[in-house]
Write a protein that holds these residues in place. Structure first.
Motif, short mmCIF file in Angstrom:
data_model
loop_
_atom_site.label_atom_id
_atom_site.label_comp_id
_atom_site.label_asym_id
_atom_site.label_seq_id
_atom_site.Cartn_x
_atom_site.Cartn_y
_atom_site.Cartn_z
N MET A 1 0.83 -1.20 0.00
CA MET A 1 0.00 0.00 0.00
C MET A 1 0.88 1.26 0.00
O MET A 1 1.83 1.33 0.77
N THR A 2 0.57 2.20 -0.86
CA THR A 2 1.39 3.42 -0.86
C THR A 2 0.78 4.48 0.07
O THR A 2 -0.43 4.50 0.28
N LYS A 3 1.63 5.33 0.58
CA LYS A 3 1.19 6.42 1.46
C LYS A 3 1.96 7.66 1.03
O LYS A 3 3.17 7.59 0.82
N THR A 4 1.23 8.77 0.87
CA THR A 4 1.92 10.01 0.48
C THR A 4 2.12 10.88 1.71
O THR A 4 1.17 11.16 2.44
N ILE A 5 3.37 11.28 1.91
CA ILE A 5 3.69 12.17 3.03
C ILE A 5 4.15 13.50 2.47
O ILE A 5 5.15 13.56 1.73
N THR A 6 3.41 14.55 2.77
CA THR A 6 3.85 15.89 2.35
C THR A 6 4.61 16.49 3.52
O THR A 6 4.11 16.53 4.65
N VAL A 7 5.84 16.92 3.26
CA VAL A 7 6.68 17.44 4.34
C VAL A 7 6.18 18.84 4.69
O VAL A 7 6.13 19.73 3.85
N ARG A 8 5.79 19.01 5.96
CA ARG A 8 5.08 20.23 6.35
C ARG A 8 5.99 21.44 6.51
O ARG A 8 5.57 22.56 6.30
N ARG A 9 7.23 21.22 6.94
CA ARG A 9 8.13 22.35 7.18
C ARG A 9 9.54 21.97 6.79
O ARG A 9 9.96 20.83 7.01
N LEU A 10 10.26 22.95 6.28
CA LEU A 10 11.68 22.74 6.01
C LEU A 10 12.47 23.53 7.06
O LEU A 10 11.95 24.48 7.65
N PRO A 11 13.73 23.15 7.29
CA PRO A 11 14.47 23.81 8.37
C PRO A 11 14.75 25.29 8.12
O PRO A 11 15.10 25.67 7.00
N VAL A 12 14.60 26.08 9.17
CA VAL A 12 14.95 27.51 9.13
C VAL A 12 15.91 27.75 10.30
O VAL A 12 15.55 27.51 11.44
N ASP A 13 17.11 28.20 9.99
CA ASP A 13 18.13 28.39 11.03
C ASP A 13 18.45 29.86 11.16
O ASP A 13 18.89 30.49 10.18
N PRO A 14 18.28 30.46 12.34
CA PRO A 14 18.52 31.89 12.48
C PRO A 14 20.02 32.24 12.53
O PRO A 14 20.78 31.60 13.26
N GLY A 15 20.41 33.24 11.76
CA GLY A 15 21.82 33.68 11.75
C GLY A 15 22.70 32.69 11.02
O GLY A 15 22.24 31.64 10.56
N PRO A 16 23.99 33.01 10.93
CA PRO A 16 24.91 32.15 10.19
C PRO A 16 25.40 30.95 11.00
O PRO A 16 25.37 30.98 12.23
N ALA A 17 25.86 29.90 10.32
CA ALA A 17 26.52 28.78 11.00
C ALA A 17 27.99 29.17 11.11
O ALA A 17 28.80 28.88 10.22
N ALA A 18 28.34 29.85 12.20
CA ALA A 18 29.63 30.55 12.26
C ALA A 18 30.84 29.63 12.07
O ALA A 18 31.81 30.00 11.43
#
Ligand SMILES: Cc1cc2nc3c(=O)[nH]c(=O)nc-3n(C[C@H](O)[C@H](O)[C@H](O)COP(=O)(O)OP(=O)(O)OC[C@H]3O[C@@H](n4cnc5c(N)ncnc54)[C@H](O)[C@@H]3O)c2cc1C
Length: 448
Positions: A1-18
């Motif tokens: 059986m197939t199941k479709t998963i829609t990804v609700r959020r993508l990552p948001v990172d504040p400021g730079p990865a110093a």
């Protein structure tokens, strides 16, 4: 059986990865374009994803492995952390990092397996000491409350049969240049890493065996006999998937109402001038964890590939169940970090912070991972409870072993935990957790 998963959020990172920003430009991996098939797909290129890809590569012979990262490698939490790979119990919700005795012994054994696995990568991929340094770690106190934490941590370590060494004020001053710390507790089993450089070099080492795609977020997944992972530029079909996306496993619909999304924050100075380095004194590289888990982590790092000599200050934590931090969160953290910097380094008055950032942690109420086969042939390796350099490495290894071997002695020990406990409902959860964290920060007082 197939199941479709829609990804609700993508990552948001504040400021730079110093830690990534201070390195020379990184080798680029392509964006996924068009349709392709693979035997295995690892989603996420942090510590967990890297470990899962490497362990898979050791177990599956010639089968093909693809790694999909939403952003550039080392731009997410993997390039934002303080770089302590800790072998000992590190329960952030406890007063002293300690947990229950038997659990702690088990955690130490497993953490050390993960650190060994990371050390093998460091050796095989030629990482220098500036990237992977098995030098141990120091937990330090700058107040009488902090000293009490050190005393009970010391007792706990003795009961676990772990070795440690106390450092007095004079030794702390010689080592750090700062008068701030009354006492330190050195434990030998930790490794200090330059986290972004570690991820970059591990990915480079793996890239001859694993096809890596950056800027390729999975936005939809159709599960079935063959899974289909969709990104904005292409599609990968695969028989097995490991989700190494930490808290974003919830954005795929798994572990709903069971994961706490905590942000913690840091600031990094500009490169110190030779005169400032001299005024500061002390050793060229060191790191200090706060005796009170709600206190301040500090790192001093010397020049590596032109990065300069810098100091990093980390403190403050907020619960953001939206998995995004706010500008207010960032501003408050900046104020706290400036205060912490000034109280520790009066000799560096006037040195500005060049980078300020926040990063995601994923915790569960009962400090267990969100792990296991969540759909047929889809494994989750997430929720690293604030120690992702080690626990992420471990859960990536374990996901690959469960997917390929089904069982192993190490896996049996690792799986000996409960599922993440259900969270209280909103708005009580966020209000309660944020209030508790502010209260604990206030109690940590000068340790901040
Ligand atoms: C300021 C700070 C200090 C810290 N200090 C320490 C420390 O000293 N020691 C320690 O052990 N831990 C520390 N941590 C925690 C540590 O950084 C995390 O626990 C660790 O990064 C988790 O590893 P991970 O690989 O599971 O997840 P992540 O590092 O979050 O990696 C997951 C990856 O998945 C990607 N992703 C998410 N969704 C998708 C998608 N849909 N498609 C494709 N890719 C996706 C993300 O972009 C990310 O790169 C700190 C964290 C912060 C913020």
């Amino acid at each position: 059986m197939t199941k479709t998963i829609t990804v609700r959020r993508l990552p948001v990172d504040p400021g730079p990865a110093a830690w990534n920003s201070i390195l020379p430009p990184a080798a680029e991996y392509p964006r996924l374009n068009g349709d392709m098939t693979a035997d295995w797909v690892v989603v996420g290129g942090g510590f967990t994803g890297i470990a899962a890809a490497r362990r898979l590569s050791q177990l599956v012979g010639n089968e093909s492995i693809v790694l999909l990262e939403a952003k550039r490698l080392a731009e997410g939490p993997a390039g934002r952390n303080s770089g302590f790979m800790i072998d000992l119990p590190h329960d952030l919700s406890s007063e002293t990092y300690a947990g229950a005795h038997e659990q702690d012994l088990q955690q130490i054994r497993l953490n050390r397996e993960a650190i060994r696995f990371a050390a093998e990568m460091a050796t095989e991929y030629g990482m220098p000491k500036a990237v992977f340094n098995p030098c141990g770690k120091v937990t330090a106190a700058g107040s009488s409350r902090g000293e009490q934490h050190i005393a009970s941590y010391q007792q706990h370590l003795s009961s676990l049969g772990e070795s440690f060494r106390l450092m007095d004020h004079a030794e702390m001053k010689d080592w750090t240049g700062s008068e701030f710390y009354h006492h330190g507790l050195f434990t030998p089993g930790a490794v200090m890493i330059q986290p972004a450089a570690f991820i970059r070099r591990a990915a480079e080492g793996l890239s001859s065996r694993v096809r890596i795609y950056e800027n390729s977020p999975v936005t939809r997944m159709d599960t079935g006999a063959e899974h289909k992972l969709v990104t904005p530029g292409g599609v990968v079909r695969a028989k097995g998937v490991i989700l190494a996306v930490n808290g974003h496993v919830q954005s795929f619909g798994f572990f709903p109402k069971r994961l706490l999304h905590v942000f913690t924050y840091a600031s990094m100075t500009r490169a110190l001038t030779p005169g400032e380095v001299k005024r500061l004194g002390g050793a060229s590289d060191w790191g200090i964890l706060p005796a009170d888990p709600m206190g301040t982590t500090v790192r001093r790092s010397s020049d590596f590939m032109g990065s300069g000599n810098r100091i990093v200050i980390r403190n403050h934590a907020t619960l953001n169940q939206s998995i995004e931090a706010t500008p207010q969160n960032m501003n408050r953290a900046a104020r706290l970090q400036d205060r912490s910097f000034a109280s520790r380094f009066p000799m560096l008055k006037g040195v500005e912070m060049e980078y300020r950032w926040g990063g995601r942690l994923c915790l569960s109420l009962n400090s267990v991972p969100a792990f296991g086969e969540v759909e047929p042939r889809v494994w989750a390796a997430a929720c690293q409870n604030g120690l992702g350099t080690v626990k992420g490495t471990l859960s990536g290894m374990m996901a690959a072993e469960q997917a390929v071997l089904g069982s192993s002695e190490r896996l049996t020990e690792f799986l000996n935990h409960q599922q993440p406990r259900k969270l209280p409902p909103e708005p009580f959860l966020s209000a309660g957790a944020n209030m508790t964290m502010r209260w604990k920060e206030w109690q940590a007082g000068i340790e901040l």
